[in-house]
Design an enzyme around this catalytic site. Structure first.
Site, PDB file in Angstrom:
ATOM      1  N   CYS A 109       0.797  -1.235   0.000  1.00  0.00           N
ATOM      2  CA  CYS A 109       0.000   0.000   0.000  1.00  0.00           C
ATOM      3  C   CYS A 109       0.823   1.276   0.000  1.00  0.00           C
ATOM      4  O   CYS A 109       0.780   2.040  -0.958  1.00  0.00           O
ATOM      5  CB  CYS A 109      -0.921  -0.004   1.212  1.00  0.00           C
ATOM      6  SG  CYS A 109      -2.087  -1.366   1.169  1.00  0.00           S
TER       7      CYS A 109
HETATM    8  N1  LIG Z   1      -2.557  -5.935   1.690  1.00  0.00           N
HETATM    9  C1  LIG Z   1      -3.145  -4.972   2.368  1.00  0.00           C
HETATM   10  O1  LIG Z   1      -2.898  -4.845   3.555  1.00  0.00           O
HETATM   11  C2  LIG Z   1      -4.145  -4.026   1.718  1.00  0.00           C
HETATM   12  C3  LIG Z   1      -4.844  -3.139   2.547  1.00  0.00           C
HETATM   13  C4  LIG Z   1      -5.796  -2.290   1.981  1.00  0.00           C
HETATM   14  C5  LIG Z   1      -6.008  -2.323   0.611  1.00  0.00           C
HETATM   15  N2  LIG Z   1      -5.299  -3.180  -0.205  1.00  0.00           N
HETATM   16  C6  LIG Z   1      -5.626  -3.198  -1.625  1.00  0.00           C
HETATM   17  O2  LIG Z   1      -6.400  -4.351  -1.908  1.00  0.00           O
HETATM   18  C7  LIG Z   1      -6.100  -4.844  -3.202  1.00  0.00           C
HETATM   19  C8  LIG Z   1      -5.671  -6.302  -3.125  1.00  0.00           C
HETATM   20  O3  LIG Z   1      -4.485  -6.391  -2.348  1.00  0.00           O
HETATM   21  P1  LIG Z   1      -3.991  -7.729  -1.682  1.00  0.00           P
HETATM   22  O4  LIG Z   1      -2.946  -7.316  -0.702  1.00  0.00           O
HETATM   23  O5  LIG Z   1      -5.123  -8.553  -1.199  1.00  0.00           O
HETATM   24  O6  LIG Z   1      -3.318  -8.455  -2.945  1.00  0.00           O
HETATM   25  P2  LIG Z   1      -2.829  -9.971  -3.046  1.00  0.00           P
HETATM   26  O7  LIG Z   1      -1.796  -9.998  -4.103  1.00  0.00           O
HETATM   27  O8  LIG Z   1      -2.543 -10.512  -1.682  1.00  0.00           O
HETATM   28  O9  LIG Z   1      -4.109 -10.747  -3.551  1.00  0.00           O
HETATM   29  C9  LIG Z   1      -4.711 -10.553  -4.781  1.00  0.00           C
HETATM   30  C10 LIG Z   1      -5.285 -11.873  -5.257  1.00  0.00           C
HETATM   31  O10 LIG Z   1      -6.009 -11.608  -6.466  1.00  0.00           O
HETATM   32  C11 LIG Z   1      -5.851 -12.741  -7.310  1.00  0.00           C
HETATM   33  N3  LIG Z   1      -6.225 -12.355  -8.667  1.00  0.00           N
HETATM   34  C12 LIG Z   1      -5.527 -11.629  -9.566  1.00  0.00           C
HETATM   35  N4  LIG Z   1      -6.250 -11.490 -10.696  1.00  0.00           N
HETATM   36  C13 LIG Z   1      -7.431 -12.112 -10.501  1.00  0.00           C
HETATM   37  C14 LIG Z   1      -8.587 -12.308 -11.290  1.00  0.00           C
HETATM   38  N5  LIG Z   1      -8.676 -11.828 -12.537  1.00  0.00           N
HETATM   39  N6  LIG Z   1      -9.615 -13.009 -10.763  1.00  0.00           N
HETATM   40  C15 LIG Z   1      -9.530 -13.526  -9.505  1.00  0.00           C
HETATM   41  N7  LIG Z   1      -8.449 -13.372  -8.718  1.00  0.00           N
HETATM   42  C16 LIG Z   1      -7.421 -12.678  -9.204  1.00  0.00           C
HETATM   43  C17 LIG Z   1      -4.399 -13.117  -7.103  1.00  0.00           C
HETATM   44  O11 LIG Z   1      -4.134 -14.440  -7.520  1.00  0.00           O
HETATM   45  C18 LIG Z   1      -4.253 -12.925  -5.583  1.00  0.00           C
HETATM   46  O12 LIG Z   1      -4.567 -14.110  -4.882  1.00  0.00           O
HETATM   47  C19 LIG Z   1      -5.046  -3.906  -3.769  1.00  0.00           C
HETATM   48  O13 LIG Z   1      -5.666  -2.915  -4.518  1.00  0.00           O
HETATM   49  C20 LIG Z   1      -4.437  -3.293  -2.532  1.00  0.00           C
HETATM   50  O14 LIG Z   1      -3.868  -2.027  -2.783  1.00  0.00           O
HETATM   51  C21 LIG Z   1      -4.371  -4.050   0.340  1.00  0.00           C
END
Ligand SMILES: NC(=O)c1ccc[n+]([C@@H]2O[C@H](COP(=O)([O-])OP(=O)(O)OC[C@H]3O[C@@H](n4cnc5c(N)ncnc54)[C@H](O)[C@@H]3O)[C@@H](O)[C@H]2O)c1
Length: 437
Positions: A274
């Site tokens: 983030c």
């Molecule tokens: N990690 C955090 O603490 C956090 C906190 C707040 C917001 N966010 C936001 O949330 C979003 C996701 O982050 P995250 O940390 O969970 O990412 P991540 O990489 O842990 O998880 C994303 C998942 O999406 C899957 N994916 C990708 N393309 C896909 C598709 N077409 N269909 C289905 N699944 C698909 C991936 O395989 C992966 O498992 C981002 O925008 C991030 O900025 C993250």
């Protein structure tokens, strides 16, 4: 009230609505678990078959989520799939896919676009689609809404489009998905109403926001606020260091003011999905409007310079003992980007290891949460976590504390490290072998 809205809201309130969560990562998995725990039939979608199989076995792939929680949710009917066609069965589809940056630090919406494109053939009247991924103001309105409208579905009448930014903080023991208030916005007032009805089932406090753009920007403001304040305190650290003042003591002292000051702590550089990334989503969009987001750029510059600054301190500490960085043995403590988690995304530890290696040091790392150096986009090391004991610590010319996991034995480390470079202010008392960085 439009017929589709009424029936959807009723399904949410009776908790009979089927919820599909797309992207089962750090954000999507706890969210899917929360919907399942609230009693809504939940189906997780991911393109990674390993994740889906792990969940189907009732196991976990995120350290801070216990397998018992997954097994319990499965007991309540939660399932996972790689088959996007099953999106047609869902009443609500919640998108939690990554939003990284390109090499040029521009937004990379490819995961969001791929997900919505894959969903389009499955969409039909009476569904809600919510985007949770962090992104720039305008994404929902400019990228999602026109694609859905082109399918012949009228937003706010047939299909309800929502933006609700995720605020997940993995490893946080004070707040969880249920107790963190959730911003919800809609493309139309009916979309907002549907969104509020969905999220009210799973979280204690839903905060409506008047437009998707405002909600998108609110999420960015939260993260920019952190990035800028961390940048400020990192700059203060460099100034304090020159003046021979301990920045951690300064922050602790200032934080006794009961109003108007929020403590932020200096460190070896930003990490995680983030804070190092999201601010540039705003800077990029602001440029389209002819505005430079100067605080964002400046904080980015200061924070990105931290690994190099830490390496400079290591080099200096070694030189004081007539040791050159080239050929010296250096142990980095903590590979994860923050304490007590196993997440290494954007971790400054990898950059520090790389900088040290490029100057000829022989590097190792120790991290109880990351047994082996994982595959990373920008870094590659064939390393395994070194177990810590007195003899091992003493073998290194320098030990660098990058991530202050609770699992480390801090007395053991300071007692046996020849030089201990502390980037986290973990050691308050001065000692001849401790260098603050
Ligand atoms: N990690 C955090 O603490 C956090 C906190 C707040 C917001 N966010 C936001 O949330 C979003 C996701 O982050 P995250 O940390 O969970 O990412 P991540 O990489 O842990 O998880 C994303 C998942 O999406 C899957 N994916 C990708 N393309 C896909 C598709 N077409 N269909 C289905 N699944 C698909 C991936 O395989 C992966 O498992 C981002 O925008 C991030 O900025 C993250």
């Amino acid at each position: 009230m439009p017929a589709h809205l009424r029936s959807l809201v009723e399904k949410f309130r009776s908790r009979s609505a089927k919820v599909g969560v797309l992207g089962l990562g750090y954000v999507g998995l706890p969210l899917a678990l929360r919907f399942a725990e609230a009693g809504l039939p939940t189906l997780g979608f991911d393109i990674d078959p390993e994740k889906v199989l792990t969940l189907q076995r009732g196991e976990t792939y995120i350290k801070t989520i216990a397998p018992e929680r997954i097994a319990a949710a499965r007991g309540k009917g939660m399932d996972a799939t790689t088959d996007t066609a099953r999106a047609a069965e869902m009443d609500a589809l919640v998108i939690c896919v990554p939003t990284p940056l390109t090499e040029a630090r521009a937004p990379d919406l490819s995961f969001v676009i791929a997900t919505i494109e894959a969903l389009l053939p499955q969409l039909h009247a009476g569904q809600l689609v919510s985007l949770e991924s962090t992104t720039y103001p305008g994404t929902t309105a400019e990228e999602l809404a026109p694609r859905i409208a082109a399918r012949g579905l009228t937003l706010g009448e047939d299909l309800f489009l929502v933006y609700s930014p995720e605020r997940e903080d993995p490893g946080n023991t004070r707040f969880d998905t249920r107790t963190i208030p959730k911003l919800v916005s809609g493309t139309t007032p009916a979309c907002l109403e549907a969104g509020v009805a969905l999220y009210e089932q799973a979280v204690d406090r839903v905060v409506p926001v008047s437009s998707t753009r405002a909600a998108e920007m609110a999420k960015l403001l939260e993260n920019i606020h952190r990035a800028v304040n961390i940048g400020l305190v990192n700059e203060m650290k460099i100034v304090a260091d020159r003046m021979g003042i301990d920045i951690h003591e300064v922050v602790r002292a200032a934080a006794t003011k009961p109003f108007g000051f929020t403590p932020y702590y200096p460190g070896p550089g930003l990490g995680g999905h983030c804070i190092p990334i999201d601010p540039f989503y705003l800077a990029w969009k602001a440029r389209k409007y002819g505005v430079e987001a100067r605080f964002v750029e400046l904080a980015g510059e200061v924070n990105r310079a931290m690994p190099e600054w830490v390496v400079g301190k290591i080099e200096h500490a070694l030189a004081e003992r007539d040791t050159e960085i080239k050929g010296s043995r250096i142990l980095v403590l903590g590979l994860a980007y923050k304490k007590n988690v196993d997440d290494v995304r954007e971790t400054p530890a990898a950059e520090i290891l790389e900088l040290l290696q490029s100057r000829g040091a022989k590097v190792d790392y120790s991290d109880p949460h990351v047994p082996r150096f994982p595959r990373m986009r920008a870094h590659h090391f064939e390393l395994e976590s070194v177990p810590l004991d007195a003899k091992t610590l003493g073998r290194y010319d320098c030990v660098v504390l990058v991530t202050d996991h609770d699992a480390f034995d801090y007395a053991l480390i300071s007692n046996h490290a020849q030089i201990l470079v502390d980037t986290r202010g973990r050691y308050d008392d001065p000692a001849p072998n401790i260098v603050r960085a």
